[in-house]
Design an enzyme around this catalytic site. Sequence first.
Site, mmCIF file in Angstrom:
data_model
loop_
_atom_site.group_PDB
_atom_site.id
_atom_site.type_symbol
_atom_site.label_atom_id
_atom_site.label_comp_id
_atom_site.label_asym_id
_atom_site.label_seq_id
_atom_site.Cartn_x
_atom_site.Cartn_y
_atom_site.Cartn_z
ATOM 1 C CD GLU A 424 -2.949 -1.101 2.352
ATOM 2 O OE1 GLU A 424 -2.893 -0.569 3.136
ATOM 3 O OE2 GLU A 424 -3.873 -1.869 2.401
ATOM 4 C CD GLU A 503 -3.755 -6.004 4.097
ATOM 5 O OE1 GLU A 503 -2.510 -5.890 4.041
ATOM 6 O OE2 GLU A 503 -4.410 -4.947 4.743
#
Length: 810
Positions: A424, A503
Site C-alpha cells: 500500500e 490482503e
Amino acid sequence: MNAPAHRTVSALHFLLVAGCATASAQQRATRPFDAAWRFHLGDVPGAQESTFADAAWRTLDLPHDWSVEGEFSEQNPAGPEGGALPGGVGWYRKTFFVPAKDTSRLVFVEFDGVYRNSQVWINGHYLGKRPYGYSSFRYQLTPHLRYGREHNVIAVRVDNSQQPNSRWYSGSGIYRHVRLVTTDPVHVDQWGTYVTTPAVNPDSAQVTVRTTLRNDSHAEQPIALRTVVYDAAGREVATAATERRIPADSVTEIAHELVVRSPMVWSVERPYIYRAVSRLTCGSRPCDDYATPFGMRTFAFDVDRGFILNGQPLKIRGVCLHHDLGSLGAAVNTRALERQLQIMKAMGVNALRTSHNPPAPELLDLTDRMGFVVLDEAFDMWKRAKTKYDYHLDWDAWHERDLSDMVRRDRNHPSVFMWSIGNEVMEQWTNGDTTAIPIARELAGIVRRLDPTRPITSANNNGSPANPLFHAGALDLLGHNYHHAAWPTLPAQFRGEKFLITEAVSALNSRGVYEQPSDSVASYETPYVKDHGPQPNRNYRLSSYDDRKAFWGSLHEESLRLFERYPFLSGMFIWTGFDYLGEPTPYGWPARSSYFGIVDLAGFPKDPYYLYQSEWTDRPMLHVFPHWNWAPGDTIDVWAYSNADDVELFLNGVSLGVQRKEGEVLHLMWRVPYAPGTLRAVAHKGGAVMATAEVKTAGAPTRIALAPDRAAIRADGADLSFVTVTVLDRAGIAVPAAEQLVRLRLAGDARIVAVDNGDQISHAPFQADRVQLFNGKALVIVRAGARAGVATLAAEAPGLAPASVRIVMQ
C-alpha cells in the site's frame, strides 16, 4: 516456473532442519551469542568504549524487546497505533574471549534483526549502522580482536526514540538472535549459496548450486569445492566437484549441476527437505563446510486456473501476520512461532504473508518444515512517508541493500514462492507523483537479478486500472487489497494478468463478546479518519459474530465466498491470522491492540476461526456458539459452523429444527428464546451422525483449571509451555464471563515470562505474577530453564479452589 530454497545454517537452523550436521571445529564454527549481555535503557555517553564500567547494568539473554517490558500509556510517543508502549534508546554490551588458536581465522558477528537504528562497536572501534529494524546483517570483527586471555567487548546502541516510525507495534532492541561465526580466510560467503531446481519430474530433478567463495587472504589459493546433496534421511543422492585457483582478496562463484533420481517434491502436505553441503578444501586441508536446506518443486501461476503446485491446482488460503508474538512482544521465540503456525494449520491455512517486512529466519525455517506457502514482503513504504519517522527517511541510502539482503537470505527457502516489493505504498496514488513506476522497476530489477525463479508482486489498496504500479511492467502478479466486490471483474479490467488477493477482510471481533441480533452488520469508521462523527460501542469491545468490519473491508463470509468461487483468484491473505499489538482499529486509546485477528492476542480462537475450519479442512467439525449464560427474556442467535450436510439443534432435549448447508450458506442460525440448560447440536453427513457439540449453562464459579498446551518441554532455556487458565463451576463447566484476578506461583527451574487474556483494552503488564481472566480465559507462558526437572505452576483466586499443574523439562 520452478523455484529453490536457501539457508545459511546457524545453530538454531541446525535444530530446525532434520539431517543437518554441524561443521567441524577446524572449519566453520557457529556459536550462539545470545547469553549474558549487559543492558541499559537510556543513552549513555562513552558506552561504546571497552573500558566503560557496565557492572551495574542489567544482565539478560537475547532476543530482547525492552518496549514490551514498559507500561501502556496514551502518552508514549508511538501512540495506540504503535501499541502505546515506550521506545527510547538502549545499550547492549557483551564481554567475550577468542581462543589464541583463532588468530589466523576470521570472526564475524551476525544479527538477525535489531529494531532500529543500530550502531555496533568492537573494543571501541566503530563497525557500522543499520537503520532498518527488520534486516539481517553482519560485521567482521577480526581486525580489532584480542586473543587468548584478553577480553573483547562488543557494544550495540539501539535508537528507537524517534516515534512514530511504524503503523503497528515494532518492539525495541536486539529482538532476534545473534551469533559468532568463525571461518577460514577462504570460505563460503554469507548467504553464499543459491540453489535452484530448473527441471523436476518423477524420474529426476536437475539441481543447480551456485556457491560464492571469498578469499580474504593475501595469496592465491588452490581450492576444491565439492557439493553433496543429501535426502531427508541423510543419504547422499548427488555430488559434483570443481578444482580451481582463486585469486587473493577475491570473490568467486562456482556453479555445480547435479541430478537427483526419483526426487521427493516439497508440498504443503509433505514438505520434504533436501540438504546441499558445500565442502571446501584449500590445498590439502578442509577449510569450510556450509549447509543449505532446500526443496524441489514446480509451480506456476495460471491466468485461468490460479496457482499450480507440482502440476496440481492449489488455492493459496493464507493469512497476514505481523512479527510480534503477543505478550512476548517482538522478541523471537521459535516455539511461540511454531504454536502460531500450528494454530493456523489447524484452521486450514496453508500460506502466510510476512506483513510488512522481512521475517525472522526461524519463521521461514518453520514454514519450510511445516508446509506453508509464503509471500515474503520487503517494505511498508517507499520514498513517501506513512508516519513521521519511518523508513522513508532511510530509503535513498538503504533500500537497495535491504532488499538485496532479504532476497539473498531467503531465496533458498522452499516455502517462499513470491516476493512482495511493497505494501500500500503512497506512490500508487498518483496526485502528480511520477516516482511509482521507476521505483517499482528498480526494485523488481534488484529481485530478478538475485532470483529470477519467483514472481514479484506488491500489495495495492488502489485496485483501479489507474494505479501506476499496474503499468510499470514490474509485477508478475497483480496484488489487490480489499475491494472484494470488484474481484469478479478483474479479468475484464486487466486482461491476461494473474491475480493475488494480497490482503482481504479486515473484520473486527473481540473474543467471547456477543451482541444481538447477529444479523445487524456494522461497518466502522476509525478515529484516524477525520469528520466521521462519534464511534459506536463505547465499551471498546466488538461482537464475535461475523457482523463487524472496518469500512474498507468485508465480513469473513463475504470475501470467502468470492475467493472460493473464482479459480483465477490464485490466493487470498486474510487480515489477520492473529491479533497484534498496535493498530487498534476502529478505536484509539484505551485500545492498544488490534481487533482484526481470527485468533486473539493470547492465541485463543475467536468464533470466525471455525468458519474457515469448516470450509478449509476435511476433518469432521462442528462449532456452536455463543455461550449459554444469559438473562431470562433474552432472545439469542445461535450459530453453527460445520462441514456437515446439516445440523439439528436441541434446547433441553427439544428440537429447534434442522438447518442445511446448501449453496453458499456458510453458517447456520437459530433465533432462540433463552432458557437455561443445554444446547445440543447434531451434525449429519450422508444421513449419518458426523459430530455433536454441547453448550451448557454454567453455574457459580468454584475452582480454577490449568491446561498446558504441552506438559513436557525441552530443558534448553528457551522452550515454552502455554498454559490456559479457566474457571469452572461445580459440574466442571467453564464459566464464560469469568473475570477473576488469578495469582500465580512457579516452583522449579523455570519462569513465567508473560501473561495475557486477549482483551484489547487491558493495560495490565504482560510480565507479572497475576492475570485477570477476560471472558473466561487467560494465558500464562512458562519458559524452561536449562536443567532437566519439574516445574509446578500454581494458581489461586479468592473464593475459588486453587489449581496446580506440573511441567516436565527434559
